[in-house]
Scaffold this motif. Sequence first.
Motif, PDB file in Angstrom:
ATOM      1  N   GLY A  30       0.790  -1.222   0.000  1.00 32.12           N
ATOM      2  CA  GLY A  30       0.000   0.000   0.000  1.00 32.12           C
ATOM      3  C   GLY A  30       0.822   1.272   0.000  1.00 32.12           C
ATOM      4  O   GLY A  30       0.267   2.370   0.041  1.00 32.12           O
ATOM      5  N   SER A  31       2.148   1.125  -0.073  1.00 34.63           N
ATOM      6  CA  SER A  31       3.009   2.315   0.006  1.00 34.63           C
ATOM      7  C   SER A  31       2.719   3.364  -1.060  1.00 34.63           C
ATOM      8  O   SER A  31       2.733   4.560  -0.737  1.00 34.63           O
ATOM      9  N   PRO A  32       2.403   3.013  -2.310  1.00 34.93           N
ATOM     10  CA  PRO A  32       2.085   4.071  -3.274  1.00 34.93           C
ATOM     11  C   PRO A  32       0.842   4.872  -2.878  1.00 34.93           C
ATOM     12  O   PRO A  32       0.849   6.105  -2.945  1.00 34.93           O
ATOM     13  N   LEU A  33      -0.189   4.176  -2.441  1.00 30.09           N
ATOM     14  CA  LEU A  33      -1.422   4.876  -2.052  1.00 30.09           C
ATOM     15  C   LEU A  33      -1.234   5.675  -0.762  1.00 30.09           C
ATOM     16  O   LEU A  33      -1.676   6.822  -0.661  1.00 30.09           O
ATOM     17  N   ILE A  34      -0.579   5.071   0.212  1.00 25.28           N
ATOM     18  CA  ILE A  34      -0.376   5.749   1.492  1.00 25.28           C
ATOM     19  C   ILE A  34       0.538   6.959   1.315  1.00 25.28           C
ATOM     20  O   ILE A  34       0.264   8.044   1.828  1.00 25.28           O
ATOM     21  N   ALA A  36       1.108   8.651  -1.456  1.00 25.74           N
ATOM     22  CA  ALA A  36       0.413   9.683  -2.233  1.00 25.74           C
ATOM     23  C   ALA A  36      -0.599  10.423  -1.364  1.00 25.74           C
ATOM     24  O   ALA A  36      -0.738  11.645  -1.469  1.00 25.74           O
ATOM     25  N   TRP A  37      -1.297   9.691  -0.506  1.00 27.18           N
ATOM     26  CA  TRP A  37      -2.259  10.330   0.392  1.00 27.18           C
ATOM     27  C   TRP A  37      -1.551  11.277   1.353  1.00 27.18           C
ATOM     28  O   TRP A  37      -2.006  12.404   1.583  1.00 27.18           O
ATOM     29  N   SER A  40      -0.546  14.399  -0.458  1.00 23.70           N
ATOM     30  CA  SER A  40      -1.649  15.338  -0.682  1.00 23.70           C
ATOM     31  C   SER A  40      -2.055  16.042   0.614  1.00 23.70           C
ATOM     32  O   SER A  40      -2.446  17.212   0.586  1.00 23.70           O
ATOM     33  N   THR A  49       6.711  13.722  -2.624  1.00 25.18           N
ATOM     34  CA  THR A  49       5.714  12.650  -2.534  1.00 25.18           C
ATOM     35  C   THR A  49       6.350  11.306  -2.866  1.00 25.18           C
ATOM     36  O   THR A  49       6.071  10.300  -2.207  1.00 25.18           O
ATOM     37  N   ILE A  53       6.585   7.966  -0.512  1.00 24.70           N
ATOM     38  CA  ILE A  53       6.229   6.605  -0.931  1.00 24.70           C
ATOM     39  C   ILE A  53       7.363   5.643  -0.600  1.00 24.70           C
ATOM     40  O   ILE A  53       7.142   4.562  -0.042  1.00 24.70           O
TER      41      ILE A  53
END
Length: 94
Positions: A30-34, A36-37, A40, A49, A53
Amino acid sequence: MSRTIRDLVNTPFKKAMFVVQLFSYVLIPGSPLIGAWLGSQFETSKPQTAGLIVAVFILGEVLFYGSLFFLGKELLLILKEKVQKWWSRIKVSK
């Protein structure tokens, strides 16, 4: 004797290490989503960012190997036993 997860987490410390292990299973893929979140939320630039990641991925790896250090032998024995049972069922069905 059949080993279970319950046998693995027989102390409060091992329970905590098992939770850390499960948490690392979320962080690594989940590192790309976490990241990126987080980027943001903190309104970072694209390179920052990307760094977030990578940092989340590295944190997941550190937690994974750190908890594996404490759970390693027992966890490997449980997995070995499960694979042997699975393999014996395949051999019987052929």
